[in-house]
Scaffold this motif. Structure first.
Motif, mmCIF file in Angstrom:
data_model
loop_
_atom_site.group_PDB
_atom_site.id
_atom_site.type_symbol
_atom_site.label_atom_id
_atom_site.label_comp_id
_atom_site.label_asym_id
_atom_site.label_seq_id
_atom_site.Cartn_x
_atom_site.Cartn_y
_atom_site.Cartn_z
ATOM 1 N N PHE A 49 0.793 -1.130 -0.050
ATOM 2 C CA PHE A 49 0.005 -0.022 0.151
ATOM 3 C C PHE A 49 1.057 1.180 -0.228
ATOM 4 C CE2 PHE A 49 -4.349 -0.920 0.927
ATOM 5 C CZ PHE A 49 -4.501 -2.590 0.945
ATOM 6 N N CYS A 128 -1.138 -1.327 -4.153
ATOM 7 C CA CYS A 128 -2.353 -0.699 -4.143
ATOM 8 C C CYS A 128 -2.047 0.911 -3.867
ATOM 9 C CB CYS A 128 -3.094 -1.222 -2.718
ATOM 10 S SG CYS A 128 -4.815 -0.240 -2.431
ATOM 11 N N PHE A 160 -3.532 -1.105 -8.086
ATOM 12 C CA PHE A 160 -4.990 -1.138 -7.768
ATOM 13 C C PHE A 160 -4.956 0.261 -7.222
ATOM 14 C CE2 PHE A 160 -8.556 -1.780 -5.173
ATOM 15 C CZ PHE A 160 -9.409 -2.491 -5.896
ATOM 16 N N LEU A 185 -10.102 -5.646 -3.881
ATOM 17 C CA LEU A 185 -8.531 -6.034 -4.070
ATOM 18 C C LEU A 185 -8.157 -7.318 -3.231
ATOM 19 C CD1 LEU A 185 -5.591 -5.115 -4.099
ATOM 20 C CD2 LEU A 185 -5.896 -4.092 -1.837
#
Ligand code: URA
Length: 195
Positions: A49, A128, A160, A185
């Motif tokens: 992330f 992400c 993503f 996700l």
């Protein structure tokens, strides 16, 4: 000088990156930060992330997403069944900008090599991207509304995109969008793990 040690390959590691970030002097944020925030998670994380930059709580603690936005991220991860220990969490810029302003271009440029090294070491199946700053610095930006919640492939890497959790602090309707995206996700992660 020629010695055997000078010919040894330089081996990079997450610890080495974190050590360099912690003492980084490369941009003006070094003068105002309390703690640089390299990021945290396992080398074996399948998902990474990437947020914008540390806020006040992160600057105090030296850890990513531990303040108000982090609380929202944790809640949404839990609802999606993604464990924080399963992922690596970091930011485009590793030091807090004054008053949480958006990082400036020179700060993003100075910090990007650290993110690139983290990506090269972890080799996440999916990155992400959380919000606008990470979107523009990693993929050049675009419409978040049009592109969120789906896999974007570029140069062999899967990304993503979703909204930044901080967007949901003042606009609670964003929560359901973030929740829906992270559930998608989670399915992608399950699919990638099954392959
Ligand atoms: N916002 C971010 O983008 N990153 C953090 O670590 C905390 C808040």
């Amino acid at each position: 000088m020629s010695s055997s040690s000078s010919r040894l390959p330089v081996v990079d590691s997450l610890e080495k990156v974190a050590g360099e970030v912690t003492g980084c002097p490369k941009c003006k944020l070094a003068r105002t930060r309390k703690n640089a925030v390299p990021g945290e998670g396992q080398l074996s994380a399948k998902v990474m992330f990437v947020g914008e930059a540390p806020g006040r709580s992160e600057d105090e603690k030296g850890r990513p997403f531990v303040g108000a936005a982090g609380k929202i991220l944790d809640e949404m991860l839990a609802k999606a069944g993604i464990s924080r220990s399963q992922v690596f969490i970091t930011n485009v810029v590793k030091c807090r900008p004054p008053n949480n302003r958006v990082p400036e271009d020179d700060e993003v440029q100075a910090c990007t090599p650290y993110l690139e090294r983290q990506i090269a070491l972890i080799r996440p199946r999916i990155i992400c991207i959380l919000g606008r700053t990470a979107y523009s610095s990693i993929l050049g930006g675009g419409s978040i509304t049009a592109n969120r919640g789906k896999i974007i492939e570029k140069a062999g890497q899967k990304y993503f995109l979703t909204i930044h959790p901080a967007a949901a602090i003042y606009n609670r309707s964003m929560l359901s969008l973030l929740e829906a995206d992270l559930k998608k996700l989670a399915k992608e992660i399950d699919g990638a793990e099954g392959r």
